[in-house]
Design a protein around this motif. Structure first.
Motif, PDB file in Angstrom:
ATOM      1  N   SER A 106      26.677  68.496  33.888  1.00 33.42           N
ATOM      2  CA  SER A 106      26.682  67.469  34.936  1.00 33.42           C
ATOM      3  C   SER A 106      27.246  66.159  34.407  1.00 33.42           C
ATOM      4  O   SER A 106      27.967  65.448  35.114  1.00 33.42           O
ATOM      5  CB  SER A 106      25.281  67.281  35.513  1.00 33.42           C
ATOM      6  OG  SER A 106      24.337  66.999  34.500  1.00 33.42           O
ATOM      7  N   TRP A 122      26.128  57.595  38.879  1.00 36.13           N
ATOM      8  CA  TRP A 122      24.822  58.261  38.873  1.00 36.13           C
ATOM      9  C   TRP A 122      24.634  59.143  40.092  1.00 36.13           C
ATOM     10  O   TRP A 122      24.036  60.219  40.008  1.00 36.13           O
ATOM     11  CB  TRP A 122      23.700  57.232  38.741  1.00 36.13           C
ATOM     12  CG  TRP A 122      23.759  56.571  37.408  1.00 36.13           C
ATOM     13  CD1 TRP A 122      24.201  55.314  37.136  1.00 36.13           C
ATOM     14  CD2 TRP A 122      23.413  57.151  36.150  1.00 36.13           C
ATOM     15  NE1 TRP A 122      24.152  55.080  35.785  1.00 36.13           N
ATOM     16  CE2 TRP A 122      23.662  56.179  35.150  1.00 36.13           C
ATOM     17  CE3 TRP A 122      22.910  58.393  35.758  1.00 36.13           C
ATOM     18  CZ2 TRP A 122      23.432  56.416  33.801  1.00 36.13           C
ATOM     19  CZ3 TRP A 122      22.677  58.623  34.408  1.00 36.13           C
ATOM     20  CH2 TRP A 122      22.937  57.649  33.453  1.00 36.13           C
ATOM     21  N   THR A 123      25.153  58.726  41.223  1.00 42.76           N
ATOM     22  CA  THR A 123      25.082  59.547  42.429  1.00 42.76           C
ATOM     23  C   THR A 123      25.841  60.846  42.204  1.00 42.76           C
ATOM     24  O   THR A 123      25.359  61.937  42.541  1.00 42.76           O
ATOM     25  CB  THR A 123      25.661  58.777  43.633  1.00 42.76           C
ATOM     26  OG1 THR A 123      24.906  57.577  43.811  1.00 42.76           O
ATOM     27  CG2 THR A 123      25.623  59.611  44.898  1.00 42.76           C
ATOM     28  N   GLU A 149      23.929  63.134  39.691  1.00 42.61           N
ATOM     29  CA  GLU A 149      22.798  63.850  40.295  1.00 42.61           C
ATOM     30  C   GLU A 149      23.277  64.999  41.181  1.00 42.61           C
ATOM     31  O   GLU A 149      22.678  66.074  41.183  1.00 42.61           O
ATOM     32  CB  GLU A 149      21.916  62.883  41.070  1.00 42.61           C
ATOM     33  CG  GLU A 149      21.101  61.995  40.144  1.00 42.61           C
ATOM     34  CD  GLU A 149      20.152  61.059  40.864  1.00 42.61           C
ATOM     35  OE1 GLU A 149      20.542  60.488  41.922  1.00 42.61           O
ATOM     36  OE2 GLU A 149      19.025  60.902  40.377  1.00 42.61           O
ATOM     37  N   GLU A 156      24.406  67.708  38.825  1.00 40.86           N
ATOM     38  CA  GLU A 156      23.237  68.344  38.200  1.00 40.86           C
ATOM     39  C   GLU A 156      22.611  69.372  39.149  1.00 40.86           C
ATOM     40  O   GLU A 156      22.245  70.467  38.732  1.00 40.86           O
ATOM     41  CB  GLU A 156      22.216  67.273  37.808  1.00 40.86           C
ATOM     42  CG  GLU A 156      21.068  67.811  37.001  1.00 40.86           C
ATOM     43  CD  GLU A 156      20.173  66.687  36.514  1.00 40.86           C
ATOM     44  OE1 GLU A 156      19.552  66.013  37.367  1.00 40.86           O
ATOM     45  OE2 GLU A 156      20.115  66.479  35.295  1.00 40.86           O
TER      46      GLU A 156
END
Length: 181
Positions: free
Chosen positions: A144, A166-167, A170, A173
């Motif tokens: 990720s 970060w969006t 996630e 991931e």
């Protein structure tokens, strides 16, 4: 809000090995500089220093908030501060191959291979292979992470402002959680 991944997922070629491929919108020499020039590398991955010869140790200085301006969510709060990592150059053949240790300069560290090949005059195929990952948890983390970092590189090379590191991490991931064995 659900984020859709812009690029295909990487593949786990065997336990502990991840392979990702991207076609990047720049000639090979320009993409190469984004791997080895710390100031350019800082825009998509990590600044720091860079060794120019096999065996040389260099520092990766991760400043994730600077990538897109998005502050790390609480579960990644430790990455709101600068994160330092030493690595070692294992092979370097400009402008087509860079192999580095990852997370340590020790011989048993995992390793990352960046292979570049021209795709016409204005594009470059990048094959990133991360080997010797110790377990599923680490494989999921780097899968990720690389996916999100390569999204930023793609934006930078297109001349776009990177959006939501970060969006995107996630979302990647969640996708890799069902994809990695």
């Amino acid at each position: 809000m659900t984020t859709t991944l812009k690029h295909s997922l990487g593949t786990q070629t065997e336990p502990g090995t991840l392979r990702m491929e991207r076609t990047l919108p720049a000639p090979i020499d320009r993409v190469w500089t984004y791997l080895v020039d710390p100031e350019k590398r800082r825009t998509w991955l990590a600044g720091g220093t860079m060794a120019q010869a096999v065996g040389g140790v260099f520092e990766l200085r991760f400043q994730h908030t600077e990538l897109s301006g998005e502050v790390a969510p609480e579960r990644y709060a430790a990455y709101r501060k600068t994160h330092l990592q030493n690595s070692r150059v294992l092979r370097i053949e400009a402008p087509t191959l860079l192999v580095i240790s990852w997370g340590s300069e020790r011989e048993d560290a995992s390793e990352v291979t960046f292979e570049l090949s021209p795709q016409g005059e204005h594009a470059t195929r990048l094959v990133l292979t991360h080997r010797r990952l110790p377990d599923r948890k680490e494989t999921l983390s780097v899968s990720s992470g690389w996916h999100a970092h390569l999204d930023v590189l793609d934006d930078v090379l297109h001349g776009r402002q990177p959006q939501g590191f970060w969006t995107h991490l996630e979302a990647a991931e969640a996708a890799y959680a069902t994809h990695i064995r």
